[in-house]
Design a protein around this motif. Structure first.
Motif, short mmCIF file in Angstrom:
data_model
loop_
_atom_site.label_atom_id
_atom_site.label_comp_id
_atom_site.label_asym_id
_atom_site.label_seq_id
_atom_site.Cartn_x
_atom_site.Cartn_y
_atom_site.Cartn_z
N ALA A 49 80.43 110.77 84.44
CA ALA A 49 81.32 111.81 83.91
C ALA A 49 80.66 113.18 83.93
CB ALA A 49 81.76 111.43 82.50
N ARG A 50 79.42 113.25 83.46
CA ARG A 50 78.74 114.55 83.39
C ARG A 50 78.42 115.09 84.80
NH1 ARG A 50 80.54 113.44 79.59
NH2 ARG A 50 82.00 114.91 80.56
N ASN A 51 78.22 114.20 85.75
CA ASN A 51 78.00 114.65 87.12
C ASN A 51 79.25 115.34 87.67
OD1 ASN A 51 78.55 113.56 90.21
ND2 ASN A 51 76.47 114.36 89.93
N ALA A 52 80.42 114.81 87.35
CA ALA A 52 81.65 115.45 87.80
C ALA A 52 81.74 116.87 87.27
CB ALA A 52 82.87 114.64 87.35
N ASP A 53 81.45 117.05 85.99
CA ASP A 53 81.49 118.39 85.41
C ASP A 53 80.41 119.29 86.01
OD1 ASP A 53 83.67 117.88 83.78
OD2 ASP A 53 82.42 117.19 82.11
N ALA A 54 79.25 118.70 86.31
CA ALA A 54 78.17 119.49 86.92
C ALA A 54 78.58 119.99 88.30
CB ALA A 54 76.90 118.65 87.02
N LEU A 55 79.32 119.17 89.05
CA LEU A 55 79.76 119.59 90.38
C LEU A 55 80.89 120.60 90.30
CD1 LEU A 55 79.45 116.23 92.35
CD2 LEU A 55 77.91 118.21 92.39
N VAL A 56 81.66 120.58 89.22
CA VAL A 56 82.61 121.67 88.99
C VAL A 56 81.84 122.98 88.84
CG1 VAL A 56 84.29 122.64 87.38
CG2 VAL A 56 84.40 120.21 87.97
N ASN A 57 80.75 122.94 88.09
CA ASN A 57 79.90 124.13 87.98
C ASN A 57 79.46 124.63 89.34
OD1 ASN A 57 80.00 124.13 85.17
ND2 ASN A 57 78.12 122.92 84.95
N VAL A 58 79.06 123.70 90.20
CA VAL A 58 78.60 124.07 91.55
C VAL A 58 79.71 124.78 92.31
CG1 VAL A 58 77.94 123.12 93.80
CG2 VAL A 58 76.85 122.27 91.70
N PHE A 59 80.91 124.22 92.30
CA PHE A 59 82.03 124.83 93.01
C PHE A 59 82.36 126.22 92.47
CE2 PHE A 59 83.54 120.50 94.47
CZ PHE A 59 83.43 120.79 95.82
N GLU A 60 82.13 126.40 91.17
CA GLU A 60 82.51 127.68 90.55
C GLU A 60 81.35 128.65 90.44
OE1 GLU A 60 84.48 126.59 86.91
OE2 GLU A 60 86.23 125.78 87.97
N GLY A 61 80.25 128.34 91.12
CA GLY A 61 79.14 129.29 91.23
C GLY A 61 78.19 129.33 90.07
N ARG A 62 78.24 128.34 89.17
CA ARG A 62 77.31 128.27 88.05
C ARG A 62 76.20 127.27 88.35
NH1 ARG A 62 82.43 128.15 85.73
NH2 ARG A 62 82.32 125.89 85.49
N PRO A 63 75.11 127.32 87.61
CA PRO A 63 74.07 126.29 87.79
C PRO A 63 74.66 124.90 87.55
CG PRO A 63 73.22 128.10 86.48
CD PRO A 63 74.69 128.36 86.63
N MET A 64 74.20 123.94 88.31
CA MET A 64 74.73 122.58 88.20
C MET A 64 74.55 122.05 86.78
SD MET A 64 73.97 119.38 90.74
CE MET A 64 74.81 117.80 90.53
N TYR A 65 73.34 122.20 86.24
CA TYR A 65 73.04 121.85 84.85
C TYR A 65 72.32 123.02 84.21
CZ TYR A 65 73.96 116.98 86.25
OH TYR A 65 74.55 115.83 86.72
N ALA A 66 72.50 123.20 82.92
CA ALA A 66 71.80 124.27 82.22
C ALA A 66 70.29 124.08 82.34
CB ALA A 66 72.22 124.31 80.76
N VAL A 111 76.38 126.11 98.82
CA VAL A 111 76.32 126.04 97.37
C VAL A 111 74.97 125.46 96.96
CG1 VAL A 111 78.81 125.83 97.07
CG2 VAL A 111 77.42 123.76 97.35
N GLU A 112 74.58 125.74 95.71
CA GLU A 112 73.28 125.26 95.23
C GLU A 112 73.49 124.13 94.23
OE1 GLU A 112 69.15 126.86 93.11
OE2 GLU A 112 70.64 128.28 93.89
N LEU A 113 72.71 123.06 94.43
CA LEU A 113 72.77 121.91 93.54
C LEU A 113 71.53 121.92 92.64
CD1 LEU A 113 73.87 120.34 96.66
CD2 LEU A 113 75.10 119.53 94.67
N ARG A 114 70.96 120.76 92.35
CA ARG A 114 69.77 120.69 91.48
C ARG A 114 68.49 120.97 92.27
NH1 ARG A 114 68.87 115.25 88.63
NH2 ARG A 114 67.43 116.50 87.37
N ASN A 115 67.50 121.45 91.56
CA ASN A 115 66.14 121.58 92.11
C ASN A 115 66.09 122.41 93.39
OD1 ASN A 115 65.22 119.84 90.02
ND2 ASN A 115 65.82 118.06 91.24
#
Length: 227
Positions: A49-66, A111-115
């Motif tokens: 579930a949290r990965n889905a929200d993290a990838l929404v962040n990616v699509f919207e130009g925010r860091p994947m995770y804080a 787009v930028e993901l983790r690390n």
């Protein structure tokens, strides 16, 4: 060429299979260990579930995770929830991901993901498909690597072979399932040929199997770095 529309349909099917399977569990089963060391099935579902929200962040130009710490704490927070809350969270977060893919945007953009990892927006859909399929297996509720769709297995082998391509700690390696072949590891003539079923190859590459059922010629089975 990546067809994100096709991948979105495959992702939807995989998500529905997961939700149907999870609905057959009970609260006690959610608390039981998954196949991932140190994680219960609740941890796996919370991560999905949290990965889905993290990838929404990616699509919207925010860091994947804080932060890595925030990612881990969110999973720990959500892992103990009862089955109905877990299931609804997986369903609703998947819907949020789908809505993000329906927003106008350039699918060829980077787009930028983790690390610091980057990829095309179009391939993020396949990455999400990977999360659903492999973590379905990780739950240990009857869905095995042999049950993965053939298209997914072939593409995931190619994806992971590409990921390890050029890695200095992986010897030049040729992979084969008997009909198709991939190369990975350092540049150079293949020192090792690894042959096996698609399920065994993807299991080894993804860290879900130890590779003991694979056939190895020309040396020993390479040790792969963690994903």
């Amino acid at each position: 060429m990546i067809d994100h529309v096709h991948d979105l349909a495959c992702l939807q099917n995989a998500t529905e299979r997961l939700l149907i399977a999870v609905a057959k569990m009970d609260n006690a089963a959610v608390r039981e260990p998954s196949r991932l060391p140190g994680w219960s099935r609740g941890h796996v579902l919370a991560h999905v579930a949290r990965n889905a929200d993290a990838l929404v962040n990616v699509f919207e130009g925010r860091p994947m995770y804080a932060s890595a710490e925030a990612r881990d704490s969110d999973i720990e927070r959500d892992a103990p929830r009862p089955l109905d809350e877990q299931t609804e969270d997986v369903r609703e977060s998947a819907a949020r991901f789908r809505a993000a893919t329906e927003a106008p945007g350039d699918w060829s953009r980077t787009v930028e993901l983790r690390n610091g990892v980057t990829d095309s927006a179009a391939r993020v859909v396949f990455r999400r498909w990977v999360e659903i399929e492999l973590h379905h297996v990780d739950l240990g509720i009857g869905y095995e690597l042999e049950d993965l769709p053939a298209e997914f297995t072939e593409r995931e082998i190619g994806f992971l072979a590409e990921r390890f391509s050029g890695h200095p700690d992986v010897s030049p390696t040729r992979l084969s399932d008997g009909t198709r072949a991939w190369s990975t590891g350092r540049a150079g003539d293949p020192e090792v040929t690894v042959t096996g079923s698609g399920a065994d190859l993807v299991g080894w590459l993804a860290g879900r199997r130890d590779g003991g059922s694979l056939s190895v010629e020309g040396g020993t089975l390479p040790k792969l770095p963690p994903l």
